[in-house]
Design a protein around this motif. Structure first.
Motif, PDB file in Angstrom:
ATOM      1  N   GLY A  91       0.812  -1.212   0.000  1.00  0.00           N
ATOM      2  CA  GLY A  91       0.000   0.000   0.000  1.00  0.00           C
ATOM      3  C   GLY A  91       0.851   1.270   0.000  1.00  0.00           C
ATOM      4  O   GLY A  91       2.084   1.240  -0.006  1.00  0.00           O
ATOM      5  N   CYS A  92       0.159   2.409  -0.004  1.00  0.00           N
ATOM      6  CA  CYS A  92       0.848   3.718   0.040  1.00  0.00           C
ATOM      7  C   CYS A  92       0.224   4.552   1.159  1.00  0.00           C
ATOM      8  O   CYS A  92      -0.156   5.704   0.962  1.00  0.00           O
ATOM      9  N   ILE A  93       0.106   3.937   2.326  1.00  0.00           N
ATOM     10  CA  ILE A  93      -0.626   4.528   3.449  1.00  0.00           C
ATOM     11  C   ILE A  93       0.000   5.842   3.897  1.00  0.00           C
ATOM     12  O   ILE A  93      -0.678   6.864   4.031  1.00  0.00           O
ATOM     13  N   GLY A  94       1.317   5.818   4.135  1.00  0.00           N
ATOM     14  CA  GLY A  94       1.997   7.034   4.578  1.00  0.00           C
ATOM     15  C   GLY A  94       1.992   8.120   3.525  1.00  0.00           C
ATOM     16  O   GLY A  94       1.792   9.302   3.827  1.00  0.00           O
ATOM     17  N   HIS A  95       2.184   7.738   2.253  1.00  0.00           N
ATOM     18  CA  HIS A  95       2.180   8.719   1.164  1.00  0.00           C
ATOM     19  C   HIS A  95       0.798   9.370   1.024  1.00  0.00           C
ATOM     20  O   HIS A  95       0.694  10.574   0.779  1.00  0.00           O
ATOM     21  N   PHE A  96      -0.254   8.557   1.176  1.00  0.00           N
ATOM     22  CA  PHE A  96      -1.599   9.112   1.061  1.00  0.00           C
ATOM     23  C   PHE A  96      -1.898  10.059   2.218  1.00  0.00           C
ATOM     24  O   PHE A  96      -2.564  11.090   2.031  1.00  0.00           O
ATOM     25  N   ALA A  97      -1.390   9.734   3.414  1.00  0.00           N
ATOM     26  CA  ALA A  97      -1.570  10.636   4.556  1.00  0.00           C
ATOM     27  C   ALA A  97      -0.880  11.967   4.296  1.00  0.00           C
ATOM     28  O   ALA A  97      -1.430  13.039   4.582  1.00  0.00           O
ATOM     29  N   THR A  98       0.324  11.900   3.731  1.00  0.00           N
ATOM     30  CA  THR A  98       1.043  13.143   3.411  1.00  0.00           C
ATOM     31  C   THR A  98       0.326  13.916   2.317  1.00  0.00           C
ATOM     32  O   THR A  98       0.209  15.150   2.386  1.00  0.00           O
ATOM     33  N   TYR A  99      -0.167  13.210   1.301  1.00  0.00           N
ATOM     34  CA  TYR A  99      -0.908  13.869   0.222  1.00  0.00           C
ATOM     35  C   TYR A  99      -2.146  14.574   0.771  1.00  0.00           C
ATOM     36  O   TYR A  99      -2.455  15.702   0.390  1.00  0.00           O
ATOM     37  N   ARG A 100      -2.857  13.906   1.682  1.00  0.00           N
ATOM     38  CA  ARG A 100      -4.047  14.522   2.278  1.00  0.00           C
ATOM     39  C   ARG A 100      -3.675  15.781   3.053  1.00  0.00           C
ATOM     40  O   ARG A 100      -4.377  16.791   3.000  1.00  0.00           O
ATOM     41  N   SER A 101      -2.555  15.713   3.768  1.00  0.00           N
ATOM     42  CA  SER A 101      -2.104  16.880   4.530  1.00  0.00           C
ATOM     43  C   SER A 101      -1.763  18.044   3.598  1.00  0.00           C
ATOM     44  O   SER A 101      -2.100  19.193   3.888  1.00  0.00           O
ATOM     45  N   MET A 102      -1.140  17.736   2.465  1.00  0.00           N
ATOM     46  CA  MET A 102      -0.764  18.777   1.513  1.00  0.00           C
ATOM     47  C   MET A 102      -1.975  19.433   0.872  1.00  0.00           C
ATOM     48  O   MET A 102      -1.932  20.593   0.467  1.00  0.00           O
ATOM     49  N   HIS A 103      -3.081  18.685   0.744  1.00  0.00           N
ATOM     50  CA  HIS A 103      -4.269  19.192   0.056  1.00  0.00           C
ATOM     51  C   HIS A 103      -5.437  19.442   1.010  1.00  0.00           C
ATOM     52  O   HIS A 103      -6.599  19.479   0.587  1.00  0.00           O
ATOM     53  N   SER A 104      -5.123  19.556   2.300  1.00  0.00           N
ATOM     54  CA  SER A 104      -6.118  19.930   3.321  1.00  0.00           C
ATOM     55  C   SER A 104      -7.308  18.978   3.368  1.00  0.00           C
ATOM     56  O   SER A 104      -8.457  19.400   3.527  1.00  0.00           O
ATOM     57  N   VAL A 105      -7.043  17.687   3.198  1.00  0.00           N
ATOM     58  CA  VAL A 105      -8.072  16.661   3.393  1.00  0.00           C
ATOM     59  C   VAL A 105      -7.846  16.109   4.793  1.00  0.00           C
ATOM     60  O   VAL A 105      -6.854  15.417   5.053  1.00  0.00           O
ATOM     61  N   SER A 106      -8.758  16.393   5.696  1.00  0.00           N
ATOM     62  CA  SER A 106      -8.498  16.240   7.121  1.00  0.00           C
ATOM     63  C   SER A 106      -8.167  14.822   7.555  1.00  0.00           C
ATOM     64  O   SER A 106      -7.174  14.580   8.239  1.00  0.00           O
ATOM     65  N   SER A 107      -8.977  13.851   7.191  1.00  0.00           N
ATOM     66  CA  SER A 107      -8.769  12.494   7.693  1.00  0.00           C
ATOM     67  C   SER A 107      -9.120  11.471   6.627  1.00  0.00           C
ATOM     68  O   SER A 107      -9.828  11.766   5.672  1.00  0.00           O
ATOM     69  N   CYS A 108      -8.594  10.252   6.827  1.00  0.00           N
ATOM     70  CA  CYS A 108      -8.893   9.159   5.897  1.00  0.00           C
ATOM     71  C   CYS A 108     -10.242   8.563   6.263  1.00  0.00           C
ATOM     72  O   CYS A 108     -10.480   8.180   7.415  1.00  0.00           O
ATOM     73  N   GLN A 109     -11.134   8.457   5.299  1.00  0.00           N
ATOM     74  CA  GLN A 109     -12.493   7.980   5.538  1.00  0.00           C
ATOM     75  C   GLN A 109     -12.649   6.499   5.202  1.00  0.00           C
ATOM     76  O   GLN A 109     -13.771   5.996   5.101  1.00  0.00           O
ATOM     77  N   VAL A 110     -11.523   5.802   5.032  1.00  0.00           N
ATOM     78  CA  VAL A 110     -11.541   4.364   4.761  1.00  0.00           C
ATOM     79  C   VAL A 110     -10.824   3.668   5.906  1.00  0.00           C
ATOM     80  O   VAL A 110      -9.814   4.157   6.405  1.00  0.00           O
ATOM     81  N   VAL A 111     -11.355   2.526   6.337  1.00  0.00           N
ATOM     82  CA  VAL A 111     -10.760   1.761   7.436  1.00  0.00           C
ATOM     83  C   VAL A 111     -10.399   0.374   6.932  1.00  0.00           C
ATOM     84  O   VAL A 111     -10.931  -0.083   5.909  1.00  0.00           O
ATOM     85  N   PRO A 112      -9.500  -0.337   7.609  1.00  0.00           N
ATOM     86  CA  PRO A 112      -9.184  -1.707   7.190  1.00  0.00           C
ATOM     87  C   PRO A 112     -10.352  -2.654   7.458  1.00  0.00           C
ATOM     88  O   PRO A 112     -11.095  -2.472   8.433  1.00  0.00           O
ATOM     89  N   PHE A 113     -10.516  -3.652   6.623  1.00  0.00           N
ATOM     90  CA  PHE A 113     -11.582  -4.629   6.819  1.00  0.00           C
ATOM     91  C   PHE A 113     -11.290  -5.510   8.032  1.00  0.00           C
ATOM     92  O   PHE A 113     -12.216  -5.940   8.727  1.00  0.00           O
ATOM     93  N   ARG A 114     -10.016  -5.777   8.264  1.00  0.00           N
ATOM     94  CA  ARG A 114      -9.644  -6.640   9.390  1.00  0.00           C
ATOM     95  C   ARG A 114     -10.022  -5.968  10.707  1.00  0.00           C
ATOM     96  O   ARG A 114      -9.736  -4.802  10.942  1.00  0.00           O
ATOM     97  N   ALA A 115     -10.674  -6.742  11.577  1.00  0.00           N
ATOM     98  CA  ALA A 115     -11.096  -6.284  12.906  1.00  0.00           C
ATOM     99  C   ALA A 115     -12.195  -5.227  12.843  1.00  0.00           C
ATOM    100  O   ALA A 115     -12.513  -4.604  13.841  1.00  0.00           O
TER     101      ALA A 115
END
Length: 538
Positions: free
Chosen positions: A90-114
């Motif tokens: 995956g690109c979890i850390g990169h997507f978090a940084t991308y969201r921060s750069m474009h003012s997207v506050s939080s990730c709205q997707v969660v892992p299926f596990r648990a």
């Protein structure tokens, strides 16, 4: 005591009401799978199915999973970008940084596990919310789709039917499954008097929406679930909710309506099977239920979520706490690796008190230093991603310049060849052997960059064999074979649907009136089968 024995043998039997959400995901996935077969027949392969690397020798999609393609999109997006997703591919850390750069506050997707209850619907809404972010992240070069998971996400997130499917499930999440969960867990709801009339109303609405889901396409649909104090569980109108209804074109709107109708048809079957007592059995008329039964069930839990929580937490622990904060993780590692516990146990009481007092005093200072380091790290990541995007832009520009140079060279001597005869004329217009070699190589390079070729055609694109340069005659023969393959449809342009990640903004193939009628008839048959199944379950 004898008179009480029969009473003590009676038991009020109810199912866990939260397991309805798991059943809803199963039934909706079944409905989407059938609808997607109609879409494939009319629009062709969906998303990643059109990429050659995911096909077998016959050209069929090689990942033989039983889930719908819509759920494939949702799950791969979850693996790729959700915190706690696929750490390897995956690109979890990169997507978090991308969201921060474009003012997207939080990730709205969660892992299926648990995450068992409602996870497919929640992630469907999040996938639709983030689909433009993900597409833009890839297309701008911030992240390279360097493995199959990311290439699958890149292709599926650009497929309009799959996005419509995710949007439909997201709409059901916002209007039905999310408020349903909050409704079921509310203390103001009686398991008989409160649940029964609302389930009956929901079944009636689902039956109406299976015929025409237009009301669900409106953001102003009234709240559905009423509590015993006559208040309603509100719909959460957040940024995800807004994204489901903003900037939706007519094509996606039509596809979403089709998906909603087949899903609503499937959900009527679920309710008939799961709430048979509330719809047709002993609890279907609450006024006929004895006061004694109502009293006995007044404090009854409406779900067994506690047991599910224990199982979910165990899975969370086994996954080494993926949601733990960086500072807590570092502290945990240092505490264990440095044998801090043993060191503290060896201190005298006075020394221990001094150490603990110093730790408490300097806590704020260390927190600030850590935050500064964290901010510097994030800044470095942002700069690196911006540099990658710039490199991607420069690479695209260099490629465009090279294509333009080759095309100019080709046009100087008669233009692009469309047949074997054109190749002969092209070579004749080049007077020297050096110019002929240069012109033929330019033409072959142009074909290589503008068409996708498989392993059988690849040798024709090369200019040497066994370390020896090919002659004019050999290059001419190869170019003729390439042109003939293009004419026969054996090579596809690189900007065709199976390779272009910007297809989310392009139109689907236009259907004739006859094809539209046939498609409507096929979808009607799917809904009719679910209706028949629901009647059989009642």
């Amino acid at each position: 005591m004898t008179g009480q024995r029969p009473k003590r043998c009676e038991m009020n039997h109810f199912f866990c009401n939260l397991h309805v959400l798991i059943g809803a995901a199963t039934y909706c996935d079944k409905a989407m799978k059938q609808l997607e077969e109609v879409w494939r027949e009319k629009y062709g392969k969906l998303g990643v199915e059109g990429l050659r690397e995911f096909q077998d020798k016959t050209g069929q999609y090689s990942w033989k999973h039983t889930d719908s393609a819509t759920q494939r999109l949702i799950r791969t997006v979850s693996d790729a970008v959700a915190p706690g997703g696929d750490q390897k591919s995956g690109c979890i850390g990169h997507f978090a940084t991308y969201r921060s750069m474009h003012s997207v506050s939080s990730c709205q997707v969660v892992p299926f596990r648990a995450n068992r209850f409602n996870v497919m619907f929640k992630c469907a809404a999040g996938t639709y919310y983030h689909h433009r972010h993900i597409s833009q992240m890839f297309s701008d070069g911030y992240v390279k789709a360097g493995n199959k998971l990311l290439r699958a996400v890149q292709a599926d997130v650009a497929c309009r039917p799959l996005l419509a499917g995710a949007r439909a499930l997201g709409i059901l999440h916002k209007h039905i499954t999310e408020p349903y969960w909050e409704w079921i867990e509310n203390d103001k709801l009686h398991i008989i008097e409160g649940v029964t009339p609302q389930v009956q109303q929901l079944q009636s609405l689902l039956t109406e929406w299976s015929d025409d889901a237009t009301p669900l396409l409106s953001r102003d649909i009234p709240a559905l679930f009423k509590l015993d104090d006559n208040t309603y569980v509100p719909v959460k109108k957040d940024s995800v909710f807004d994204a489901l209804y903003q900037d939706v074109d007519s094509e996606v709107q039509t596809l979403t309506k089709q998906a909603l109708e087949v899903c609503c048809s499937a959900l009527t079957v679920l309710l008939e099977r799961r709430f048979i007592d509330q719809l047709h059995g002993k609890y279907s008329i609450p006024d006929n239920v004895s006061d004694q039964t109502k009293e006995e069930t007044s404090g009854m839990p409406k779900s067994n979520k506690r047991g599910e929580n224990d199982s979910g937490y165990w899975a969370y622990v086994k996954q080494i706490k993926p949601s733990i904060g960086p500072m807590a993780a570092e502290g945990s590692v240092m505490y264990r690796c440095n044998d801090t516990a043993q060191w503290l146990d060896g201190l005298s009481d006075d020394h221990l008190n001094k150490v603990m007092r110093k730790a408490r005093t300097e806590r704020r200072n260390w927190m600030n230093r850590y935050k500064e380091r964290q901010m510097a790290t994030e800044k470095q990541k942002e700069e690196l991603m911006k540099q990658q995007a710039k490199e991607q832009e420069n690479k695209s520009k260099r490629k465009s310049d090279q294509l333009r140079e080759w095309l100019e060279k080709i046009n100087e001597h008669g233009g692009e060849c469309k047949s074997a005869e054109d190749v002969d004329v092209f070579v004749q217009n080049l007077k020297t052997k050096t110019k002929q070699l240069s012109g033929l190589k330019a033409h072959i390079n142009f074909c290589r960059e503008t068409y996708r070729f498989d392993s059988e055609i690849a040798p024709l694109m090369k200019f040497s064999r066994m370390g020896k340069q090919l002659t004019v005659e050999e290059l001419t023969s190869n170019l003729k074979l390439i042109i003939e393959t293009i004419k026969a449809g054996g090579l596809k342009p690189v900007n065709e649907k199976d390779q272009d990640v910007s297809i989310a903004s392009s139109s689907l193939p236009e259907l004739t009136e006859e094809q539209q009628e046939e498609m409507t008839d096929m979808i009607s048959r799917i809904k009719a089968n679910f209706s028949k199944e629901a009647i059989g379950a009642s």
